[in-house]
Design a protein around this motif. Structure first.
Motif, mmCIF file in Angstrom:
data_model
loop_
_atom_site.group_PDB
_atom_site.id
_atom_site.type_symbol
_atom_site.label_atom_id
_atom_site.label_comp_id
_atom_site.label_asym_id
_atom_site.label_seq_id
_atom_site.Cartn_x
_atom_site.Cartn_y
_atom_site.Cartn_z
ATOM 1 N N TRP A 1 2.077 12.336 -10.111
ATOM 2 C CA TRP A 1 2.259 10.877 -9.226
ATOM 3 C C TRP A 1 1.005 10.444 -9.167
ATOM 4 N N ARG A 2 0.729 9.182 -9.299
ATOM 5 C CA ARG A 2 -0.462 8.403 -9.202
ATOM 6 C C ARG A 2 -0.391 7.145 -8.400
ATOM 7 N N PRO A 3 -1.336 6.992 -7.551
ATOM 8 C CA PRO A 3 -1.479 5.802 -6.667
ATOM 9 C C PRO A 3 -1.133 4.420 -7.246
ATOM 10 N N VAL A 4 -0.605 3.461 -7.033
ATOM 11 C CA VAL A 4 -0.421 2.230 -7.765
ATOM 12 C C VAL A 4 -1.235 1.200 -6.932
ATOM 13 N N MET A 5 -2.432 0.740 -7.515
ATOM 14 C CA MET A 5 -3.434 -0.015 -6.863
ATOM 15 C C MET A 5 -3.259 -1.641 -7.075
ATOM 16 N N ASP B 1 0.686 -1.225 -0.061
ATOM 17 C CA ASP B 1 -0.041 -0.036 -0.070
ATOM 18 C C ASP B 1 0.890 1.159 0.096
ATOM 19 N N GLY B 2 0.246 2.252 -0.435
ATOM 20 C CA GLY B 2 1.006 3.532 -0.390
ATOM 21 C C GLY B 2 1.860 3.876 -1.509
ATOM 22 N N ARG B 3 2.007 3.028 -2.464
ATOM 23 C CA ARG B 3 2.969 3.413 -3.582
ATOM 24 C C ARG B 3 2.392 4.164 -4.482
ATOM 25 N N THR B 4 3.240 4.860 -5.134
ATOM 26 C CA THR B 4 3.095 5.887 -6.182
ATOM 27 C C THR B 4 4.078 5.718 -7.232
ATOM 28 N N GLN B 5 3.702 6.218 -8.615
ATOM 29 C CA GLN B 5 4.378 6.246 -9.549
ATOM 30 C C GLN B 5 4.163 7.384 -10.775
ATOM 31 N N LYS B 6 5.083 7.924 -11.693
ATOM 32 C CA LYS B 6 4.980 8.682 -12.598
ATOM 33 C C LYS B 6 5.540 8.246 -13.968
#
Length: 260
Positions: free
Chosen positions: A73-77, A58-63
């Motif tokens: 930056w967007r959350p990685v679900m 949880d809480g991972r982001t990427q661009k």
């Protein structure tokens, strides 16, 4: 190795065998976290461990960067980070075997199955397994990359039966690369030996053009580090035994010797 031992045993008996190579489409980027964690719980992981893994996911982001432009930056679900030592995908893919009739082998997003097709029942069993795999993919919100899924017909007198995955036919192929090894329908390794020797020769050419020193210690170190891993990768499976298979490797060795 065990999977291909089974394939070879079927072919050695004189029977026809079909091997289906399946590819899960971008599975590292599409498996929902909740499904991953629930699969861990089903395998008996305790609450503390599953919560630790949930917090790690949880809480991972990427661009994304395209032509010099950067996205927000967007959350990685949906992701199991590639290269992670936890190898969660191997556990996730492990439940594919449920109710599968034919022989199956799995490794992350690469899955393959095989079965004897001398009888109509054998061919129907493979098709039933493919239908089960498609239902499993739909239930777990993943998809097969059907353009990369292939069937290799092995053995004498193969009827070249066609199979469906979902609503699409699986294309036939004379050879498929499996974890870096080219597996041919005739179960010989001529092409694999040629491609491996070609790659080793290209690396030797780069060493010859780029390295000024011809000292024995330098060339040996570079060959051991850069060339030998290609010649020895999965050699237990495709080990060359015929002269025509070993000749390309001996030419590589002679070329490396001349460089010293």
């Amino acid at each position: 190795m065990a999977f291909y031992d089974g394939v070879t045993a079927l072919v050695d008996k004189g029977g026809a065998t079909d091997v289906i190579y399946l590819d899960l489409c971008k599975i590292f980027d599409t498996v929902p976290h909740e499904i991953l964690v629930s699969e861990l719980e089903r395998h008996g992981f305790d609450g503390w461990m599953t919560q630790w893994i949930r917090n790690w996911l949880d809480g991972r982001t990427q661009k994304v960067a395209v032509n010099g432009s950067m996205s927000k930056w967007r959350p990685v679900m949906c992701v199991d980070p590639q290269g992670s030592l936890l190898a969660l995908l191997n556990i996730f893919v492990g439940n594919i075997e449920c109710e599968i009739e034919c022989n199956i082998s799995k490794f992350a997003d690469d899955t393959k199955q095989c079965g004897s097709i001398d009888t109509l029942e054998g061919r129907d069993a493979i098709q039933r397994d493919l239908d089960r795999l498609e239902r499993w993919a739909c239930a777990n919100l993943v998809k097969f990359n059907k353009t990369k899924c292939k069937v290799v017909h092995m053995g004498r007198g193969s009827p070249k039966h066609k199979y469906r995955l979902g609503g699409e036919w699986i294309e036939s192929s004379p050879a498929e690369k499996d974890l870096g090894v080219l597996v041919h329908e005739k179960l010989n390794m001529i092409q694999q030996c040629e491609l491996t020797a070609q790659k080793a020769n290209l690396i030797l050419g780069c060493i010859n053009r780029s390295v000024v020193s011809s000292m024995r210690e330098v060339i040996l170190s570079l060959c051991s580090t850069l060339v030998r891993p290609h010649l020895e990768s999965c050699v237990q499976l495709w080990s060359p035994q015929h002269g025509k298979d070993m000749d390309p490797f001996e030419r590589v060795q002679r070329r490396a010797t001349k460089m010293i």
